[in-house]
Design a protein around this motif. Sequence first.
Motif, PDB file in Angstrom:
ATOM      1  N   HIS A  52       0.820  -1.215   0.000  1.00  0.00           N
ATOM      2  CA  HIS A  52       0.000   0.000   0.000  1.00  0.00           C
ATOM      3  C   HIS A  52       0.852   1.261   0.000  1.00  0.00           C
ATOM      4  CE1 HIS A  52      -3.789  -2.103   0.427  1.00  0.00           C
ATOM      5  NE2 HIS A  52      -3.308  -2.780   1.448  1.00  0.00           N
ATOM      6  N   SER A  53       2.096   1.138   0.434  1.00  0.00           N
ATOM      7  CA  SER A  53       2.991   2.291   0.450  1.00  0.00           C
ATOM      8  C   SER A  53       4.316   2.024  -0.268  1.00  0.00           C
ATOM      9  CB  SER A  53       3.301   2.712   1.892  1.00  0.00           C
ATOM     10  OG  SER A  53       3.879   1.641   2.622  1.00  0.00           O
ATOM     11  N   ARG A  54       4.512   0.785  -0.711  1.00  0.00           N
ATOM     12  CA  ARG A  54       5.744   0.420  -1.406  1.00  0.00           C
ATOM     13  C   ARG A  54       5.400  -0.268  -2.735  1.00  0.00           C
ATOM     14  NH1 ARG A  54      10.503  -0.204   1.540  1.00  0.00           N
ATOM     15  NH2 ARG A  54      11.341  -0.804  -0.501  1.00  0.00           N
ATOM     16  N   PRO A  55       5.144   0.515  -3.783  1.00  0.00           N
ATOM     17  CA  PRO A  55       4.787  -0.087  -5.076  1.00  0.00           C
ATOM     18  C   PRO A  55       5.882  -0.957  -5.674  1.00  0.00           C
ATOM     19  CG  PRO A  55       5.196   2.271  -5.309  1.00  0.00           C
ATOM     20  CD  PRO A  55       5.147   1.985  -3.851  1.00  0.00           C
ATOM     21  N   VAL A  85       0.673   2.331 -13.261  1.00  0.00           N
ATOM     22  CA  VAL A  85       0.894   3.284 -12.178  1.00  0.00           C
ATOM     23  C   VAL A  85       0.390   4.641 -12.637  1.00  0.00           C
ATOM     24  CG1 VAL A  85       3.265   3.731 -12.960  1.00  0.00           C
ATOM     25  CG2 VAL A  85       2.589   4.339 -10.627  1.00  0.00           C
ATOM     26  N   LEU A  86      -0.305   5.328 -11.755  1.00  0.00           N
ATOM     27  CA  LEU A  86      -0.808   6.675 -12.022  1.00  0.00           C
ATOM     28  C   LEU A  86      -0.199   7.612 -10.994  1.00  0.00           C
ATOM     29  CD1 LEU A  86      -4.458   5.600 -12.693  1.00  0.00           C
ATOM     30  CD2 LEU A  86      -3.029   6.778 -14.350  1.00  0.00           C
ATOM     31  N   GLY A  97       4.733  12.110  -7.268  1.00  0.00           N
ATOM     32  CA  GLY A  97       4.798  10.716  -6.862  1.00  0.00           C
ATOM     33  C   GLY A  97       3.573   9.923  -7.261  1.00  0.00           C
ATOM     34  N   PRO A  98       3.671   8.603  -7.229  1.00  0.00           N
ATOM     35  CA  PRO A  98       2.540   7.746  -7.583  1.00  0.00           C
ATOM     36  C   PRO A  98       1.463   7.763  -6.511  1.00  0.00           C
ATOM     37  CG  PRO A  98       4.346   6.410  -6.777  1.00  0.00           C
ATOM     38  CD  PRO A  98       4.864   7.820  -6.849  1.00  0.00           C
ATOM     39  N   ARG A 140      12.465   5.830 -11.149  1.00  0.00           N
ATOM     40  CA  ARG A 140      11.454   6.431 -12.009  1.00  0.00           C
ATOM     41  C   ARG A 140      10.060   6.338 -11.384  1.00  0.00           C
ATOM     42  NH1 ARG A 140      12.033   7.788 -17.247  1.00  0.00           N
ATOM     43  NH2 ARG A 140       9.855   7.202 -17.636  1.00  0.00           N
ATOM     44  N   LEU A 141       9.844   5.277 -10.644  1.00  0.00           N
ATOM     45  CA  LEU A 141       8.559   5.094  -9.981  1.00  0.00           C
ATOM     46  C   LEU A 141       8.333   6.122  -8.886  1.00  0.00           C
ATOM     47  CD1 LEU A 141       6.044   3.249  -9.840  1.00  0.00           C
ATOM     48  CD2 LEU A 141       7.320   1.783  -8.274  1.00  0.00           C
TER      49      LEU A 141
END
Length: 251
Positions: free
Chosen positions: A43-46, A117-118, A123-124, A243-244
């Motif tokens: 939920h906090s670490r894509p 990813v949006l 940040g995402p 990049r994420l």
Amino acid sequence: MSDCKPTATPFLSGIKLENGKDTPLVDCTLYRQLVGSILYLTHSRPDLSYAVGAVSRYMQEPHELHWNAAKRILRYVQGTITYGIHYVANCSLNLIGFTDSDWAGDNIDRKSTSGYVLSLGSGPICWSSKKQAAIALSSAEAEYRGAVNATIQAIWLQHFLSELGINVHHPTVIWCDNQSTLKFCRDPVQRQRTKHIEIHMHFIRELIHDGIIDLQYCPSSEQTADIFTKTFTEQKFRFLRDRLGVKDTTA
């Protein structure tokens, strides 16, 4: 595992979890507890999404290979415990997305894995790594199904942002690295080989025509959503993680 040796990636490149049946069985309860716990981290670490999604497919009958893969995720978290998403204040709130799919990546059922990813601002804010429900007959179809999922989420976010008083006055750009998918979106001609995804095609075409979504091409080397669909070497993984938008928050 508080004193475990950290690793640079959450998933070892080249490992095939479907080969785990050749290794001994492990305790199902412990495995489910471990995977269930690290699911919360996504939920906090894509950057953990793909690895956690991969090990969660073996809840029913976990083997030693799956157990070691799950523990490797913990070792990666140990080495990146200060990492997270840093949102910069006073930056432009542009909603953009990336979508990608790994065609027939599962060697058991040959289903594809889609990821998107949006990002809003720096940040995402929304991401996904999920195996597709149906088998795609081509890489273009797999990419198109993934683009539809990203588009649906982008529309929902547009409505949600408008309720918060943040109005989006320009199309949301979604970057895709498959040229065939882009052609399907813009080509009004219906062909026999694309009839099975006709509903998806008309859905995105209408949104592009109305100026709600803008599907654009980006090179595979710059496809941020790649991190949600497959494993990578340490160097490539770190590049995509940066990049994420997942970085050391103490730096």
